[in-house]
Design a protein around this motif. Structure first.
Motif, mmCIF file in Angstrom:
data_model
loop_
_atom_site.group_PDB
_atom_site.id
_atom_site.type_symbol
_atom_site.label_atom_id
_atom_site.label_comp_id
_atom_site.label_asym_id
_atom_site.label_seq_id
_atom_site.Cartn_x
_atom_site.Cartn_y
_atom_site.Cartn_z
ATOM 1 N N ILE A 285 0.685 -1.162 0.047
ATOM 2 C CA ILE A 285 -0.027 -0.019 0.012
ATOM 3 C C ILE A 285 0.841 1.274 0.113
ATOM 4 C CG2 ILE A 285 -1.670 1.366 1.412
ATOM 5 C CD1 ILE A 285 -2.917 -1.096 2.356
ATOM 6 N N VAL A 286 1.893 1.268 0.811
ATOM 7 C CA VAL A 286 2.779 2.547 0.961
ATOM 8 C C VAL A 286 3.723 2.524 -0.356
ATOM 9 C CG1 VAL A 286 4.494 3.575 2.186
ATOM 10 C CG2 VAL A 286 2.695 2.280 3.453
ATOM 11 N N TYR A 287 4.287 1.666 -0.829
ATOM 12 C CA TYR A 287 5.107 1.669 -1.876
ATOM 13 C C TYR A 287 4.631 1.423 -3.256
ATOM 14 C CZ TYR A 287 8.550 2.745 1.479
ATOM 15 O OH TYR A 287 9.290 3.364 2.559
ATOM 16 N N GLY A 288 3.410 0.853 -3.328
ATOM 17 C CA GLY A 288 3.197 0.401 -4.733
ATOM 18 C C GLY A 288 2.742 -0.852 -5.131
ATOM 19 N N VAL A 289 2.010 -1.273 -5.917
ATOM 20 C CA VAL A 289 1.568 -2.632 -6.211
ATOM 21 C C VAL A 289 2.784 -3.523 -6.639
ATOM 22 C CG1 VAL A 289 0.938 -2.247 -8.392
ATOM 23 C CG2 VAL A 289 -0.118 -3.876 -7.125
ATOM 24 N N ASP A 290 3.806 -2.905 -7.325
ATOM 25 C CA ASP A 290 4.987 -3.717 -7.917
ATOM 26 C C ASP A 290 5.646 -4.479 -6.725
ATOM 27 O OD1 ASP A 290 5.563 -1.064 -7.097
ATOM 28 O OD2 ASP A 290 7.604 -0.983 -7.776
ATOM 29 N N PHE A 291 5.563 -4.145 -5.506
ATOM 30 C CA PHE A 291 6.074 -4.695 -4.309
ATOM 31 C C PHE A 291 5.651 -6.169 -4.157
ATOM 32 C CE2 PHE A 291 8.435 -0.861 -3.881
ATOM 33 C CZ PHE A 291 9.291 -1.104 -2.878
ATOM 34 N N GLN A 292 4.332 -6.421 -4.674
ATOM 35 C CA GLN A 292 3.967 -7.672 -4.813
ATOM 36 C C GLN A 292 4.868 -8.674 -5.336
ATOM 37 O OE1 GLN A 292 -0.362 -6.767 -6.306
ATOM 38 N NE2 GLN A 292 -0.600 -8.412 -4.731
ATOM 39 N N ALA A 293 5.174 -8.420 -6.683
ATOM 40 C CA ALA A 293 6.377 -9.137 -7.324
ATOM 41 C C ALA A 293 7.381 -9.230 -6.729
ATOM 42 C CB ALA A 293 6.534 -8.268 -8.688
ATOM 43 N N TYR A 294 8.186 -8.007 -5.842
ATOM 44 C CA TYR A 294 9.300 -8.305 -5.379
ATOM 45 C C TYR A 294 9.206 -9.159 -4.196
ATOM 46 C CZ TYR A 294 9.799 -3.864 -8.141
ATOM 47 O OH TYR A 294 9.914 -3.035 -9.137
ATOM 48 N N PHE A 295 8.237 -9.079 -3.620
ATOM 49 C CA PHE A 295 7.746 -9.942 -2.310
ATOM 50 C C PHE A 295 7.984 -11.325 -2.614
ATOM 51 C CE2 PHE A 295 5.927 -11.409 1.681
ATOM 52 C CZ PHE A 295 6.319 -10.215 2.659
ATOM 53 N N CYS A 296 7.226 -11.765 -3.613
ATOM 54 C CA CYS A 296 7.329 -13.205 -4.167
ATOM 55 C C CYS A 296 8.602 -13.868 -4.577
ATOM 56 C CB CYS A 296 6.249 -13.377 -5.245
ATOM 57 S SG CYS A 296 4.619 -13.270 -4.647
ATOM 58 N N VAL A 297 9.209 -12.962 -5.313
ATOM 59 C CA VAL A 297 10.500 -13.086 -5.629
ATOM 60 C C VAL A 297 11.458 -13.467 -4.584
ATOM 61 C CG1 VAL A 297 12.873 -12.417 -6.959
ATOM 62 C CG2 VAL A 297 10.543 -12.147 -7.836
ATOM 63 N N SER A 298 11.366 -12.428 -3.482
ATOM 64 C CA SER A 298 12.264 -12.639 -2.406
ATOM 65 C C SER A 298 12.135 -13.925 -1.673
ATOM 66 C CB SER A 298 11.926 -11.548 -1.393
ATOM 67 O OG SER A 298 12.320 -10.287 -1.871
ATOM 68 N N ILE A 299 10.925 -14.372 -1.559
ATOM 69 C CA ILE A 299 10.671 -15.787 -0.840
ATOM 70 C C ILE A 299 10.991 -16.800 -1.637
ATOM 71 C CG2 ILE A 299 8.646 -17.434 -0.334
ATOM 72 C CD1 ILE A 299 7.050 -14.837 0.537
ATOM 73 N N LEU A 300 10.847 -16.818 -3.044
ATOM 74 C CA LEU A 300 11.497 -17.713 -3.811
ATOM 75 C C LEU A 300 12.964 -17.947 -3.703
ATOM 76 C CD1 LEU A 300 9.368 -17.415 -7.018
ATOM 77 C CD2 LEU A 300 9.020 -19.345 -5.202
ATOM 78 N N LYS A 301 13.664 -16.649 -3.581
ATOM 79 C CA LYS A 301 15.036 -16.646 -3.581
ATOM 80 C C LYS A 301 15.326 -17.044 -2.104
ATOM 81 C CE LYS A 301 19.129 -13.377 -3.512
ATOM 82 N NZ LYS A 301 19.380 -12.053 -3.567
#
Length: 334
Positions: A285-301
């Motif tokens: 919400i604070v930084y934008g919807v693109d952080f959904q993608a970054y969050f998932c990639v971080s978990i997979l990493k």
């Protein structure tokens, strides 16, 4: 639980909507200050949920002003919440068995993470069921305002029209718990949030079947907007930044989109612990919807690094990443 730093807490307490809403420059400055302080609180692992839910409510109100020309709901923001409560919620059918099961699981989880101090189990049940009915009425009103006149056709949408969204709304339950299981504050947040474009991605039920906003092929067949957008970018990032993980998915015949869409629809319930779920909602919400993608990639990493640590065979460890979905190695709560 570690509390947010005093500076951020005072910043939220000193929020004055009338003063901030006077000019766009003031709103942008407040938004920038909020993001900077929030980032510092994340670095210090400060995740007090009570302060964060209050902060997000104020942040959403500012975003309504800043994005006034890009709202996705055709309901007038001035429409009274009381109108929805009195005129539209009465028309809603009884909740399905699936929704009752979701309510029971939410209450069970609320007790597990100690979010039930204010209410008895019966009050929790009533508050959440009322919130679901109010939200269904809100979404039905919002979508009906934007429907195009089309010839009747048997589609997945018409098959599911009684329930609108064919699943349990885990985003709604998350907001409910973040607001201490309080009906009024939860619905006030949902009402404001549903106007913003980011709600289309963060809240799976928001645009389900909305034929004026979604392409016809998605609206008629009940396809989530997450698949051609966020999940697509997740795969692009994996292919460039984490090619071994991407290759493991290709060899297994399983798409990263399948796993990530489940995570996003469930708001990571049953996969992450409660503080991380709150972090996911707030940071998007604070930084934008693109952080959904970054969050998932971080978990997979993270899962890949865990596999590398546990297994020295590069081929095996990169194939093991796929097993985390079926084995639910990230599972915290059952």
């Amino acid at each position: 639980m570690i509390f947010l730093d005093v500076e951020f807490e005072n910043f939220i307490k000193n929020f004055n909507y009338k003063d901030i809403s006077k000019s766009e420059e003031t709103q942008l400055r407040w938004k920038s200050d909020f993001q900077n302080l929030y980032l510092e609180s994340l670095k210090e692992s400060n995740t007090n949920v009570n302060i964060m839910s209050d902060a997000l409510s104020k942040f959403v109100k500012i975003m309504l002003k800043l994005d006034a020309n890009n709202l996705i709901s055709l309901i007038e923001p001035s429409t009274s919440i009381e109108v929805i409560k009195t005129q539209h919620v009465k028309k809603q059918p009884n909740l399905s068995q699936l929704n009752f099961l979701g309510v029971e699981k939410t209450i069970q989880y609320a007790q597990l993470i100690n979010r039930t101090d204010k209410f008895s189990k019966e009050e929790l049940f009533k508050n959440l069921t009322d919130l679901i009915k109010l939200t269904k009425a809100l979404l039905k009103l919002s979508n009906s305002k934007s429907k195009k006149s089309q010839s009747k056709q048997e589609t997945y949408l018409t098959f599911c029209q009684e329930e609108s969204y064919p699943g349990y709304d885990w985003f709604l339950s998350t907001i409910f718990l973040m607001n201490n299981c309080d009906l009024e504050s939860s619905f006030n947040f949902i009402y404001d949030f549903h106007f913003l474009q980011i709600s289309s991605f963060l809240w799976s039920a928001r645009l389900f079947g909305n034929e004026s906003t979604l392409p016809n092929v998605y609206a008629k067949n009940g396809i989530s907007i997450l698949l051609p957008t966020i999940c697509h970018y997740i795969e692009l990032i994996l292919k460039i930044e984490l090619p071994l993980i991407f290759s493991a998915f290709r060899m297994s015949g399983l798409s990263p989109s399948q796993i990530c869409s489940n995570w996003l629809k469930q708001c990571f319930w049953n996969y992450l612990d409660w503080p991380e779920i709150v972090t996911y909602i707030s940071i998007c919400i604070v930084y934008g919807v693109d952080f959904q993608a970054y969050f998932c990639v971080s978990i997979l990493k993270h899962l890949n690094e865990k596999s590398n640590f546990e297994n020295t065979s590069s081929v095996c460890c990169n194939q093991n990443i796929v097993q985390h979905h079926t084995n639910r190695d990230l599972q915290i709560y059952c």
